[in-house]
Design a protein around this motif. Structure first.
Motif, mmCIF file in Angstrom:
data_model
loop_
_atom_site.group_PDB
_atom_site.id
_atom_site.type_symbol
_atom_site.label_atom_id
_atom_site.label_comp_id
_atom_site.label_asym_id
_atom_site.label_seq_id
_atom_site.Cartn_x
_atom_site.Cartn_y
_atom_site.Cartn_z
ATOM 1 N N ASP A 115 0.806 -1.212 0.000
ATOM 2 C CA ASP A 115 0.000 0.000 0.000
ATOM 3 C C ASP A 115 0.843 1.267 0.000
ATOM 4 O OD1 ASP A 115 -2.314 -1.468 -0.032
ATOM 5 O OD2 ASP A 115 -2.638 -1.375 2.137
ATOM 6 N N ALA A 116 2.073 1.174 0.462
ATOM 7 C CA ALA A 116 2.946 2.350 0.541
ATOM 8 C C ALA A 116 4.393 1.903 0.372
ATOM 9 C CB ALA A 116 2.759 3.078 1.867
ATOM 10 N N ASP A 117 5.248 2.863 0.067
ATOM 11 C CA ASP A 117 6.685 2.586 0.002
ATOM 12 C C ASP A 117 7.306 2.611 1.390
ATOM 13 O OD1 ASP A 117 6.869 2.464 -2.900
ATOM 14 O OD2 ASP A 117 6.541 4.639 -2.872
ATOM 15 N N VAL A 118 6.921 3.608 2.185
ATOM 16 C CA VAL A 118 7.464 3.733 3.536
ATOM 17 C C VAL A 118 6.350 4.119 4.496
ATOM 18 C CG1 VAL A 118 9.783 4.367 2.762
ATOM 19 C CG2 VAL A 118 8.104 6.170 3.226
ATOM 20 N N ASP A 119 6.574 3.812 5.771
ATOM 21 C CA ASP A 119 5.701 4.254 6.852
ATOM 22 C C ASP A 119 6.398 5.383 7.601
ATOM 23 O OD1 ASP A 119 3.962 2.286 6.106
ATOM 24 O OD2 ASP A 119 4.245 1.030 7.883
ATOM 25 N N TYR A 120 5.613 6.364 8.025
ATOM 26 C CA TYR A 120 6.145 7.563 8.691
ATOM 27 C C TYR A 120 5.360 7.810 9.966
ATOM 28 C CZ TYR A 120 5.803 12.734 9.366
ATOM 29 O OH TYR A 120 5.721 14.021 9.876
ATOM 30 N N LEU A 121 6.061 7.806 11.086
ATOM 31 C CA LEU A 121 5.473 8.136 12.378
ATOM 32 C C LEU A 121 6.011 9.489 12.820
ATOM 33 C CD1 LEU A 121 3.779 7.269 14.902
ATOM 34 C CD2 LEU A 121 5.942 6.397 15.847
ATOM 35 N N PHE A 122 5.106 10.434 13.073
ATOM 36 C CA PHE A 122 5.522 11.741 13.575
ATOM 37 C C PHE A 122 5.386 11.770 15.085
ATOM 38 C CE2 PHE A 122 4.036 15.923 15.123
ATOM 39 C CZ PHE A 122 5.246 16.589 15.013
ATOM 40 N N LEU A 123 6.404 12.327 15.744
ATOM 41 C CA LEU A 123 6.388 12.472 17.193
ATOM 42 C C LEU A 123 6.710 13.916 17.560
ATOM 43 C CD1 LEU A 123 8.321 9.203 18.084
ATOM 44 C CD2 LEU A 123 5.866 9.586 18.293
ATOM 45 N N GLN A 124 5.818 14.517 18.341
ATOM 46 C CA GLN A 124 6.042 15.867 18.863
ATOM 47 C C GLN A 124 6.646 15.744 20.245
ATOM 48 O OE1 GLN A 124 5.095 19.198 17.388
ATOM 49 N NE2 GLN A 124 6.664 19.584 18.937
ATOM 50 N N VAL A 125 7.836 16.289 20.424
ATOM 51 C CA VAL A 125 8.545 16.192 21.697
ATOM 52 C C VAL A 125 8.310 17.462 22.497
ATOM 53 C CG1 VAL A 125 10.788 15.857 22.797
ATOM 54 C CG2 VAL A 125 10.267 14.693 20.633
ATOM 55 N N GLY A 126 7.855 17.301 23.737
ATOM 56 C CA GLY A 126 7.605 18.447 24.599
ATOM 57 C C GLY A 126 8.883 19.199 24.922
ATOM 58 N N LEU A 127 8.712 20.452 25.331
ATOM 59 C CA LEU A 127 9.866 21.270 25.698
ATOM 60 C C LEU A 127 10.159 21.151 27.190
ATOM 61 C CD1 LEU A 127 9.188 24.521 23.626
ATOM 62 C CD2 LEU A 127 10.442 22.476 22.962
ATOM 63 N N ASP A 128 9.291 21.757 28.008
ATOM 64 C CA ASP A 128 9.540 21.733 29.447
ATOM 65 C C ASP A 128 8.807 20.606 30.165
ATOM 66 O OD1 ASP A 128 7.090 22.823 28.976
ATOM 67 O OD2 ASP A 128 7.397 24.650 30.140
ATOM 68 N N GLU A 129 8.191 19.705 29.399
ATOM 69 C CA GLU A 129 7.558 18.525 29.977
ATOM 70 C C GLU A 129 8.113 17.282 29.286
ATOM 71 O OE1 GLU A 129 3.128 19.455 31.380
ATOM 72 O OE2 GLU A 129 3.386 19.729 29.220
ATOM 73 N N ALA A 130 8.203 16.201 30.028
ATOM 74 C CA ALA A 130 8.719 14.948 29.478
ATOM 75 C C ALA A 130 7.591 14.217 28.757
ATOM 76 C CB ALA A 130 9.324 14.093 30.582
ATOM 77 N N VAL A 131 7.147 14.792 27.643
ATOM 78 C CA VAL A 131 6.016 14.259 26.885
ATOM 79 C C VAL A 131 6.419 14.078 25.435
ATOM 80 C CG1 VAL A 131 3.683 14.742 26.049
ATOM 81 C CG2 VAL A 131 4.304 15.327 28.399
ATOM 82 N N VAL A 132 6.081 12.928 24.877
ATOM 83 C CA VAL A 132 6.237 12.662 23.452
ATOM 84 C C VAL A 132 4.869 12.228 22.937
ATOM 85 C CG1 VAL A 132 7.401 11.299 21.678
ATOM 86 C CG2 VAL A 132 8.642 11.974 23.750
ATOM 87 N N SER A 133 4.325 12.992 21.993
ATOM 88 C CA SER A 133 2.952 12.749 21.537
ATOM 89 C C SER A 133 2.928 12.269 20.092
ATOM 90 C CB SER A 133 2.125 14.040 21.652
ATOM 91 O OG SER A 133 0.830 13.846 21.088
#
Length: 359
Positions: A73-91
């Protein structure tokens, strides 16, 4: 994986964002371990991100994880991750269409996709939502070409074009283009349009908040009363959209609309959700365009809508962004027939990154 030997990483500007691109195979397979490592790589939590790759702003604290697609169905898979600045959060609760512009070139750089003669197309599955995009970009001599003549507002200079054609963006995070089932809602006494054409967003008129709509990001970020008002609106609109608790999520975005100043369709100010975007994201622009094109929406009456075949010009704090969006009435309501945009990308460095030691 020996962290002391460094981890292969390619730092790229994609559109008006900047992020660290990794092969999934170079990171831990488990999300918990992967995210803990990425926090140390980016230098979070620390608002300056002084001890990592992050640039102390949400637009420069981003990660793309790329892998070969396991099916046809696709050539590649892409996962986006938003990394928090002053919090230890990866969304992972949203896509990023700007970093998407660099995924095709990265796939060629890493040998996941063979370059075409002069031009290459890469079909990309966006794992955050399961939707697809095809990126087309120049590859003279079998290598990605980053130099070119396309200028995009929010980025100095010019670069080679990356054309992005999207599929399945409508309702990709919420299940419907207008997730409340209506093009116009009232939330906390405010008229809003809740729309998701790849980026769940709440559109509202700047004038309804006593704003002109062309304030600078710094002015808007300094307005604590506005921040409190938008936080309440965002929470209640998200509930109507079926998104549950969004207190630690980066979506939905809140977008202020006002009449265009420079010949475009509409002026925007986008919240990330607290910091204000210095331009506007790719999927954010596609979502705004879909929202204002819909008859009866909060922005339909104030926008200067494009004619047939013309791009929809979305104005933002540093210029404008032209997107192509088509809507049609179907048996199930309004559907999206086309979503496309032009972006650029540039390789900044390719090497190994050394994460901050474990605490």
């Amino acid at each position: 994986m020996a962290e002391t030997e460094g981890i292969p990483c390619l730092l790229m500007r994609g559109g008006t964002s900047k992020g660290a691109y990794f092969l999934a195979s170079d990171l831990p397979a488990g999300p918990k371990e992967r995210d803990a490592l990425l926090l140390r790589i980016m230098g979070s939590p620390d608002p300056r991100q002084i001890d990592g790759l992050g640039g102390a702003h949400p637009l420069t604290s981003k990660v793309a994880v790329v892998s070969p697609s396991p099916d046809g169905d696709a050539d590649v898979d892409y996962l986006f991750l938003q990394v928090g600045l002053d919090e230890a959060v990866v969304s992972s609760r949203q896509n990023c269409g700007n970093l998407l512009a660099g995924v095709g070139p990265f796939a060629v750089e890493r040998g996941l996709v063979r370059a075409g003669e002069g031009n290459t197309e890469v079909r990309i599955r966006m794992l955050n939502t399961g939707s697809f995009a095809t990126a087309a970009f120049p590859t003279p001599g079998g290598r990605p070409e980053y130099d070119g003549g396309l200028a995009i507002d929010g980025v100095p200079g010019t670069a080679a074009p990356v054309r992005l054609n999207f599929e399945g963006t409508a309702g990709s995070s919420t299940g419907a283009l207008f997730p409340t089932g209506r093009v116009l809602d009232t939330v906390d006494g405010m008229a809003v349009t809740c729309v998701d054409n790849g980026m769940p967003s709440v559109l509202l008129r700047a004038a309804d908040l006593g704003l002109a709509g062309d304030e600078s990001p710094a002015e808007l970020e300094a307005d604590t009363a506005l921040a409190d008002r938008l936080a309440g609106l965002r929470k209640n609109a998200a509930a109507l959209m079926g998104m549950g608790d969004v207190s630690t999520a980066t979506v939905p975005k809140m977008v202020l609309l006002s009449p265009a100043r420079n010949g475009g369709a509409v002026t925007t100010r986008s919240f990330l959700p607290v910091r204000v975007h210095t331009s506007i994201g790719v999927l954010g622009a596609l979502t705004v365009a879909a929202g204002i094109l819909a008859d009866g929406s909060v922005g339909h009456g104030l926008a200067a809508l494009p004619g047939p075949g013309e791009p929809c010009r979305i104005e933002h704090p540093t210029g404008h962004f032209d997107v192509e969006v088509g809507l049609a009435e179907g048996l199930d309501g309004v559907t999206v027939t086309r979503s496309a945009a032009l972006r650029t990308a540039r390789k900044i460095f390719d090497g190994r990154v050394f994460p901050r030691p474990r605490p």
